[in-house]
Write an enzyme that holds these catalytic residues in place. Sequence first.
Site, short mmCIF file in Angstrom:
data_model
loop_
_atom_site.label_atom_id
_atom_site.label_comp_id
_atom_site.label_asym_id
_atom_site.label_seq_id
_atom_site.Cartn_x
_atom_site.Cartn_y
_atom_site.Cartn_z
N ASP A 1 14.95 5.13 3.25
CA ASP A 1 15.78 6.22 3.74
C ASP A 1 14.90 7.10 4.63
O ASP A 1 14.05 7.84 4.13
CB ASP A 1 16.36 7.02 2.57
CG ASP A 1 17.37 8.06 3.02
OD1 ASP A 1 17.43 8.37 4.24
OD2 ASP A 1 18.11 8.59 2.16
N HIS A 2 15.11 7.02 5.94
CA HIS A 2 14.25 7.71 6.89
C HIS A 2 14.38 9.24 6.80
O HIS A 2 13.55 9.97 7.36
CB HIS A 2 14.59 7.26 8.32
CG HIS A 2 13.39 7.13 9.20
ND1 HIS A 2 12.25 7.89 9.04
CD2 HIS A 2 13.14 6.32 10.26
CE1 HIS A 2 11.36 7.55 9.96
NE2 HIS A 2 11.87 6.60 10.72
N ARG A 3 15.37 9.73 6.09
CA ARG A 3 15.50 11.17 5.90
C ARG A 3 14.33 11.73 5.10
O ARG A 3 13.90 12.86 5.31
CB ARG A 3 16.82 11.52 5.20
CG ARG A 3 18.07 11.13 5.97
CD ARG A 3 19.31 11.50 5.17
NE ARG A 3 19.31 10.91 3.85
CZ ARG A 3 20.15 11.27 2.86
NH1 ARG A 3 21.04 12.23 3.08
NH2 ARG A 3 20.08 10.69 1.68
#
Length: 458
Positions: free
Chosen positions: A427-429
């Site tokens: 999850d690049h967040r």
Amino acid sequence: MARFEFKLPDIGEGVTEGEIVAWHAQVGQAIKEDEPMVEVMTDKATVTIAAPRSGRIVELRGAVGEVVQVHSVLVVFELDDGARANGAHTEVSSDNNGAAKATRENVASAVGDIREDLPGMSLGHAKPAPAAVQASAGTGTSAYFNERPLATPATRKLARDLGLDLRTLRPTGQFGRVTSDDVKRASSGGGAAAAEASERQPLRAVPDLRAPVAGGTVVPLARGALEERTPLKGIRKRIFENMARSKQKAAHFTFVEECDVGALKELRKRLKPAAEKAGVNLTFLPFIVKAVVAALRRHPILNQTFDEATQEIVTRRYYNIGIAAATEAGLVVPVVKNAAERSLIDIAREIERLAEDARKNRLKLDDVQGSTFTITSLGQQGGLFATPVINFPEVAILGVHQIKKKPVVRNDQIVIGEVMLLSLSFDHRLVDGHIGAAFAYELIGMLENPESMFLEMT
């Protein structure tokens, strides 16, 4: 005679609604306390809710396939004389004018006998018939027996009127449901062979859509059934919703790399006899679980989650590893709890238990809850690589692929290696690219040099 409204109880962590899978009772039926009443499927498990008290059912709210909210009225009872209601219900009394009024309301977390099963696994699965049933069924389907048949109230009434046992009728309806046609066919002497012969053939080719009629004129034939529409429900609906939520919420990116597991294969080969003496089949998966835990300890961001409600990043100091598994009912994720504190043998034994319970439809609710990181594998189906979907709200998932012989370079020499591809989605967040790559190479380092994992074990 007092009545009360039974409400769908809170049957799991974070569960707000459930889908009615099957009714085991009907309006007008006298039901005893603890007798199975309804099966409800949530995104966690399928539970069978039993009657909290003896009485007569006045009203059932919700059809099979309908989604009902937790704490909404599910069943209205008329209590037996002297019986008192308790649990998740609103008790109702009537005055001389027949006006009903609510006198008390309670909300329970669980009511009666809740049997925990895998989502959807109870649908359409039959058990061998008891000898007495096999000997006396007399419907031509005595070799078939389903302890909990799915059927509408109308079909159940028809079966009772005709003196047939629904449990011995082979279903042909959607999701293993016994239909009124199944009942009529059994009543007229048709058995399992007739039922199977009449099952739907949804996609049949029509070789020629024209046919001659009187006078030599050619007219088009009606097109056959070339489409079939099936309602989205049950475990497939849960998978549908969970996958969509993950793709909508998490900003996926995937990292793929090779891993030469020749040394891991040798280590497993040496340890396997000792594991077999302990009664355990030692696969590669326990080693991968241990390597994942060691890498998570060094990169705790990968063991985080994001609390959408409070807008807080939550770092877990425990390691519950989900193992994605395909079953006849759909994808499920049993969880190896507290993997950091378990030995290889213990992890292997727990994986065997979860797999066996999944096959036999006896996983408990706790077995599929609480994962912090998930491993998924296509096993022998191979493939070059994949982009696994994160088990939301986790922030990463590991995809393990088939081990293949491929040329690798060792000490500047080209040799045949045992190569396994790893596909990791993040999850690049919360996870930056270099952190995801560092985690991947940490994991690969331990799988390529498996003895180093023992240095990480507590």
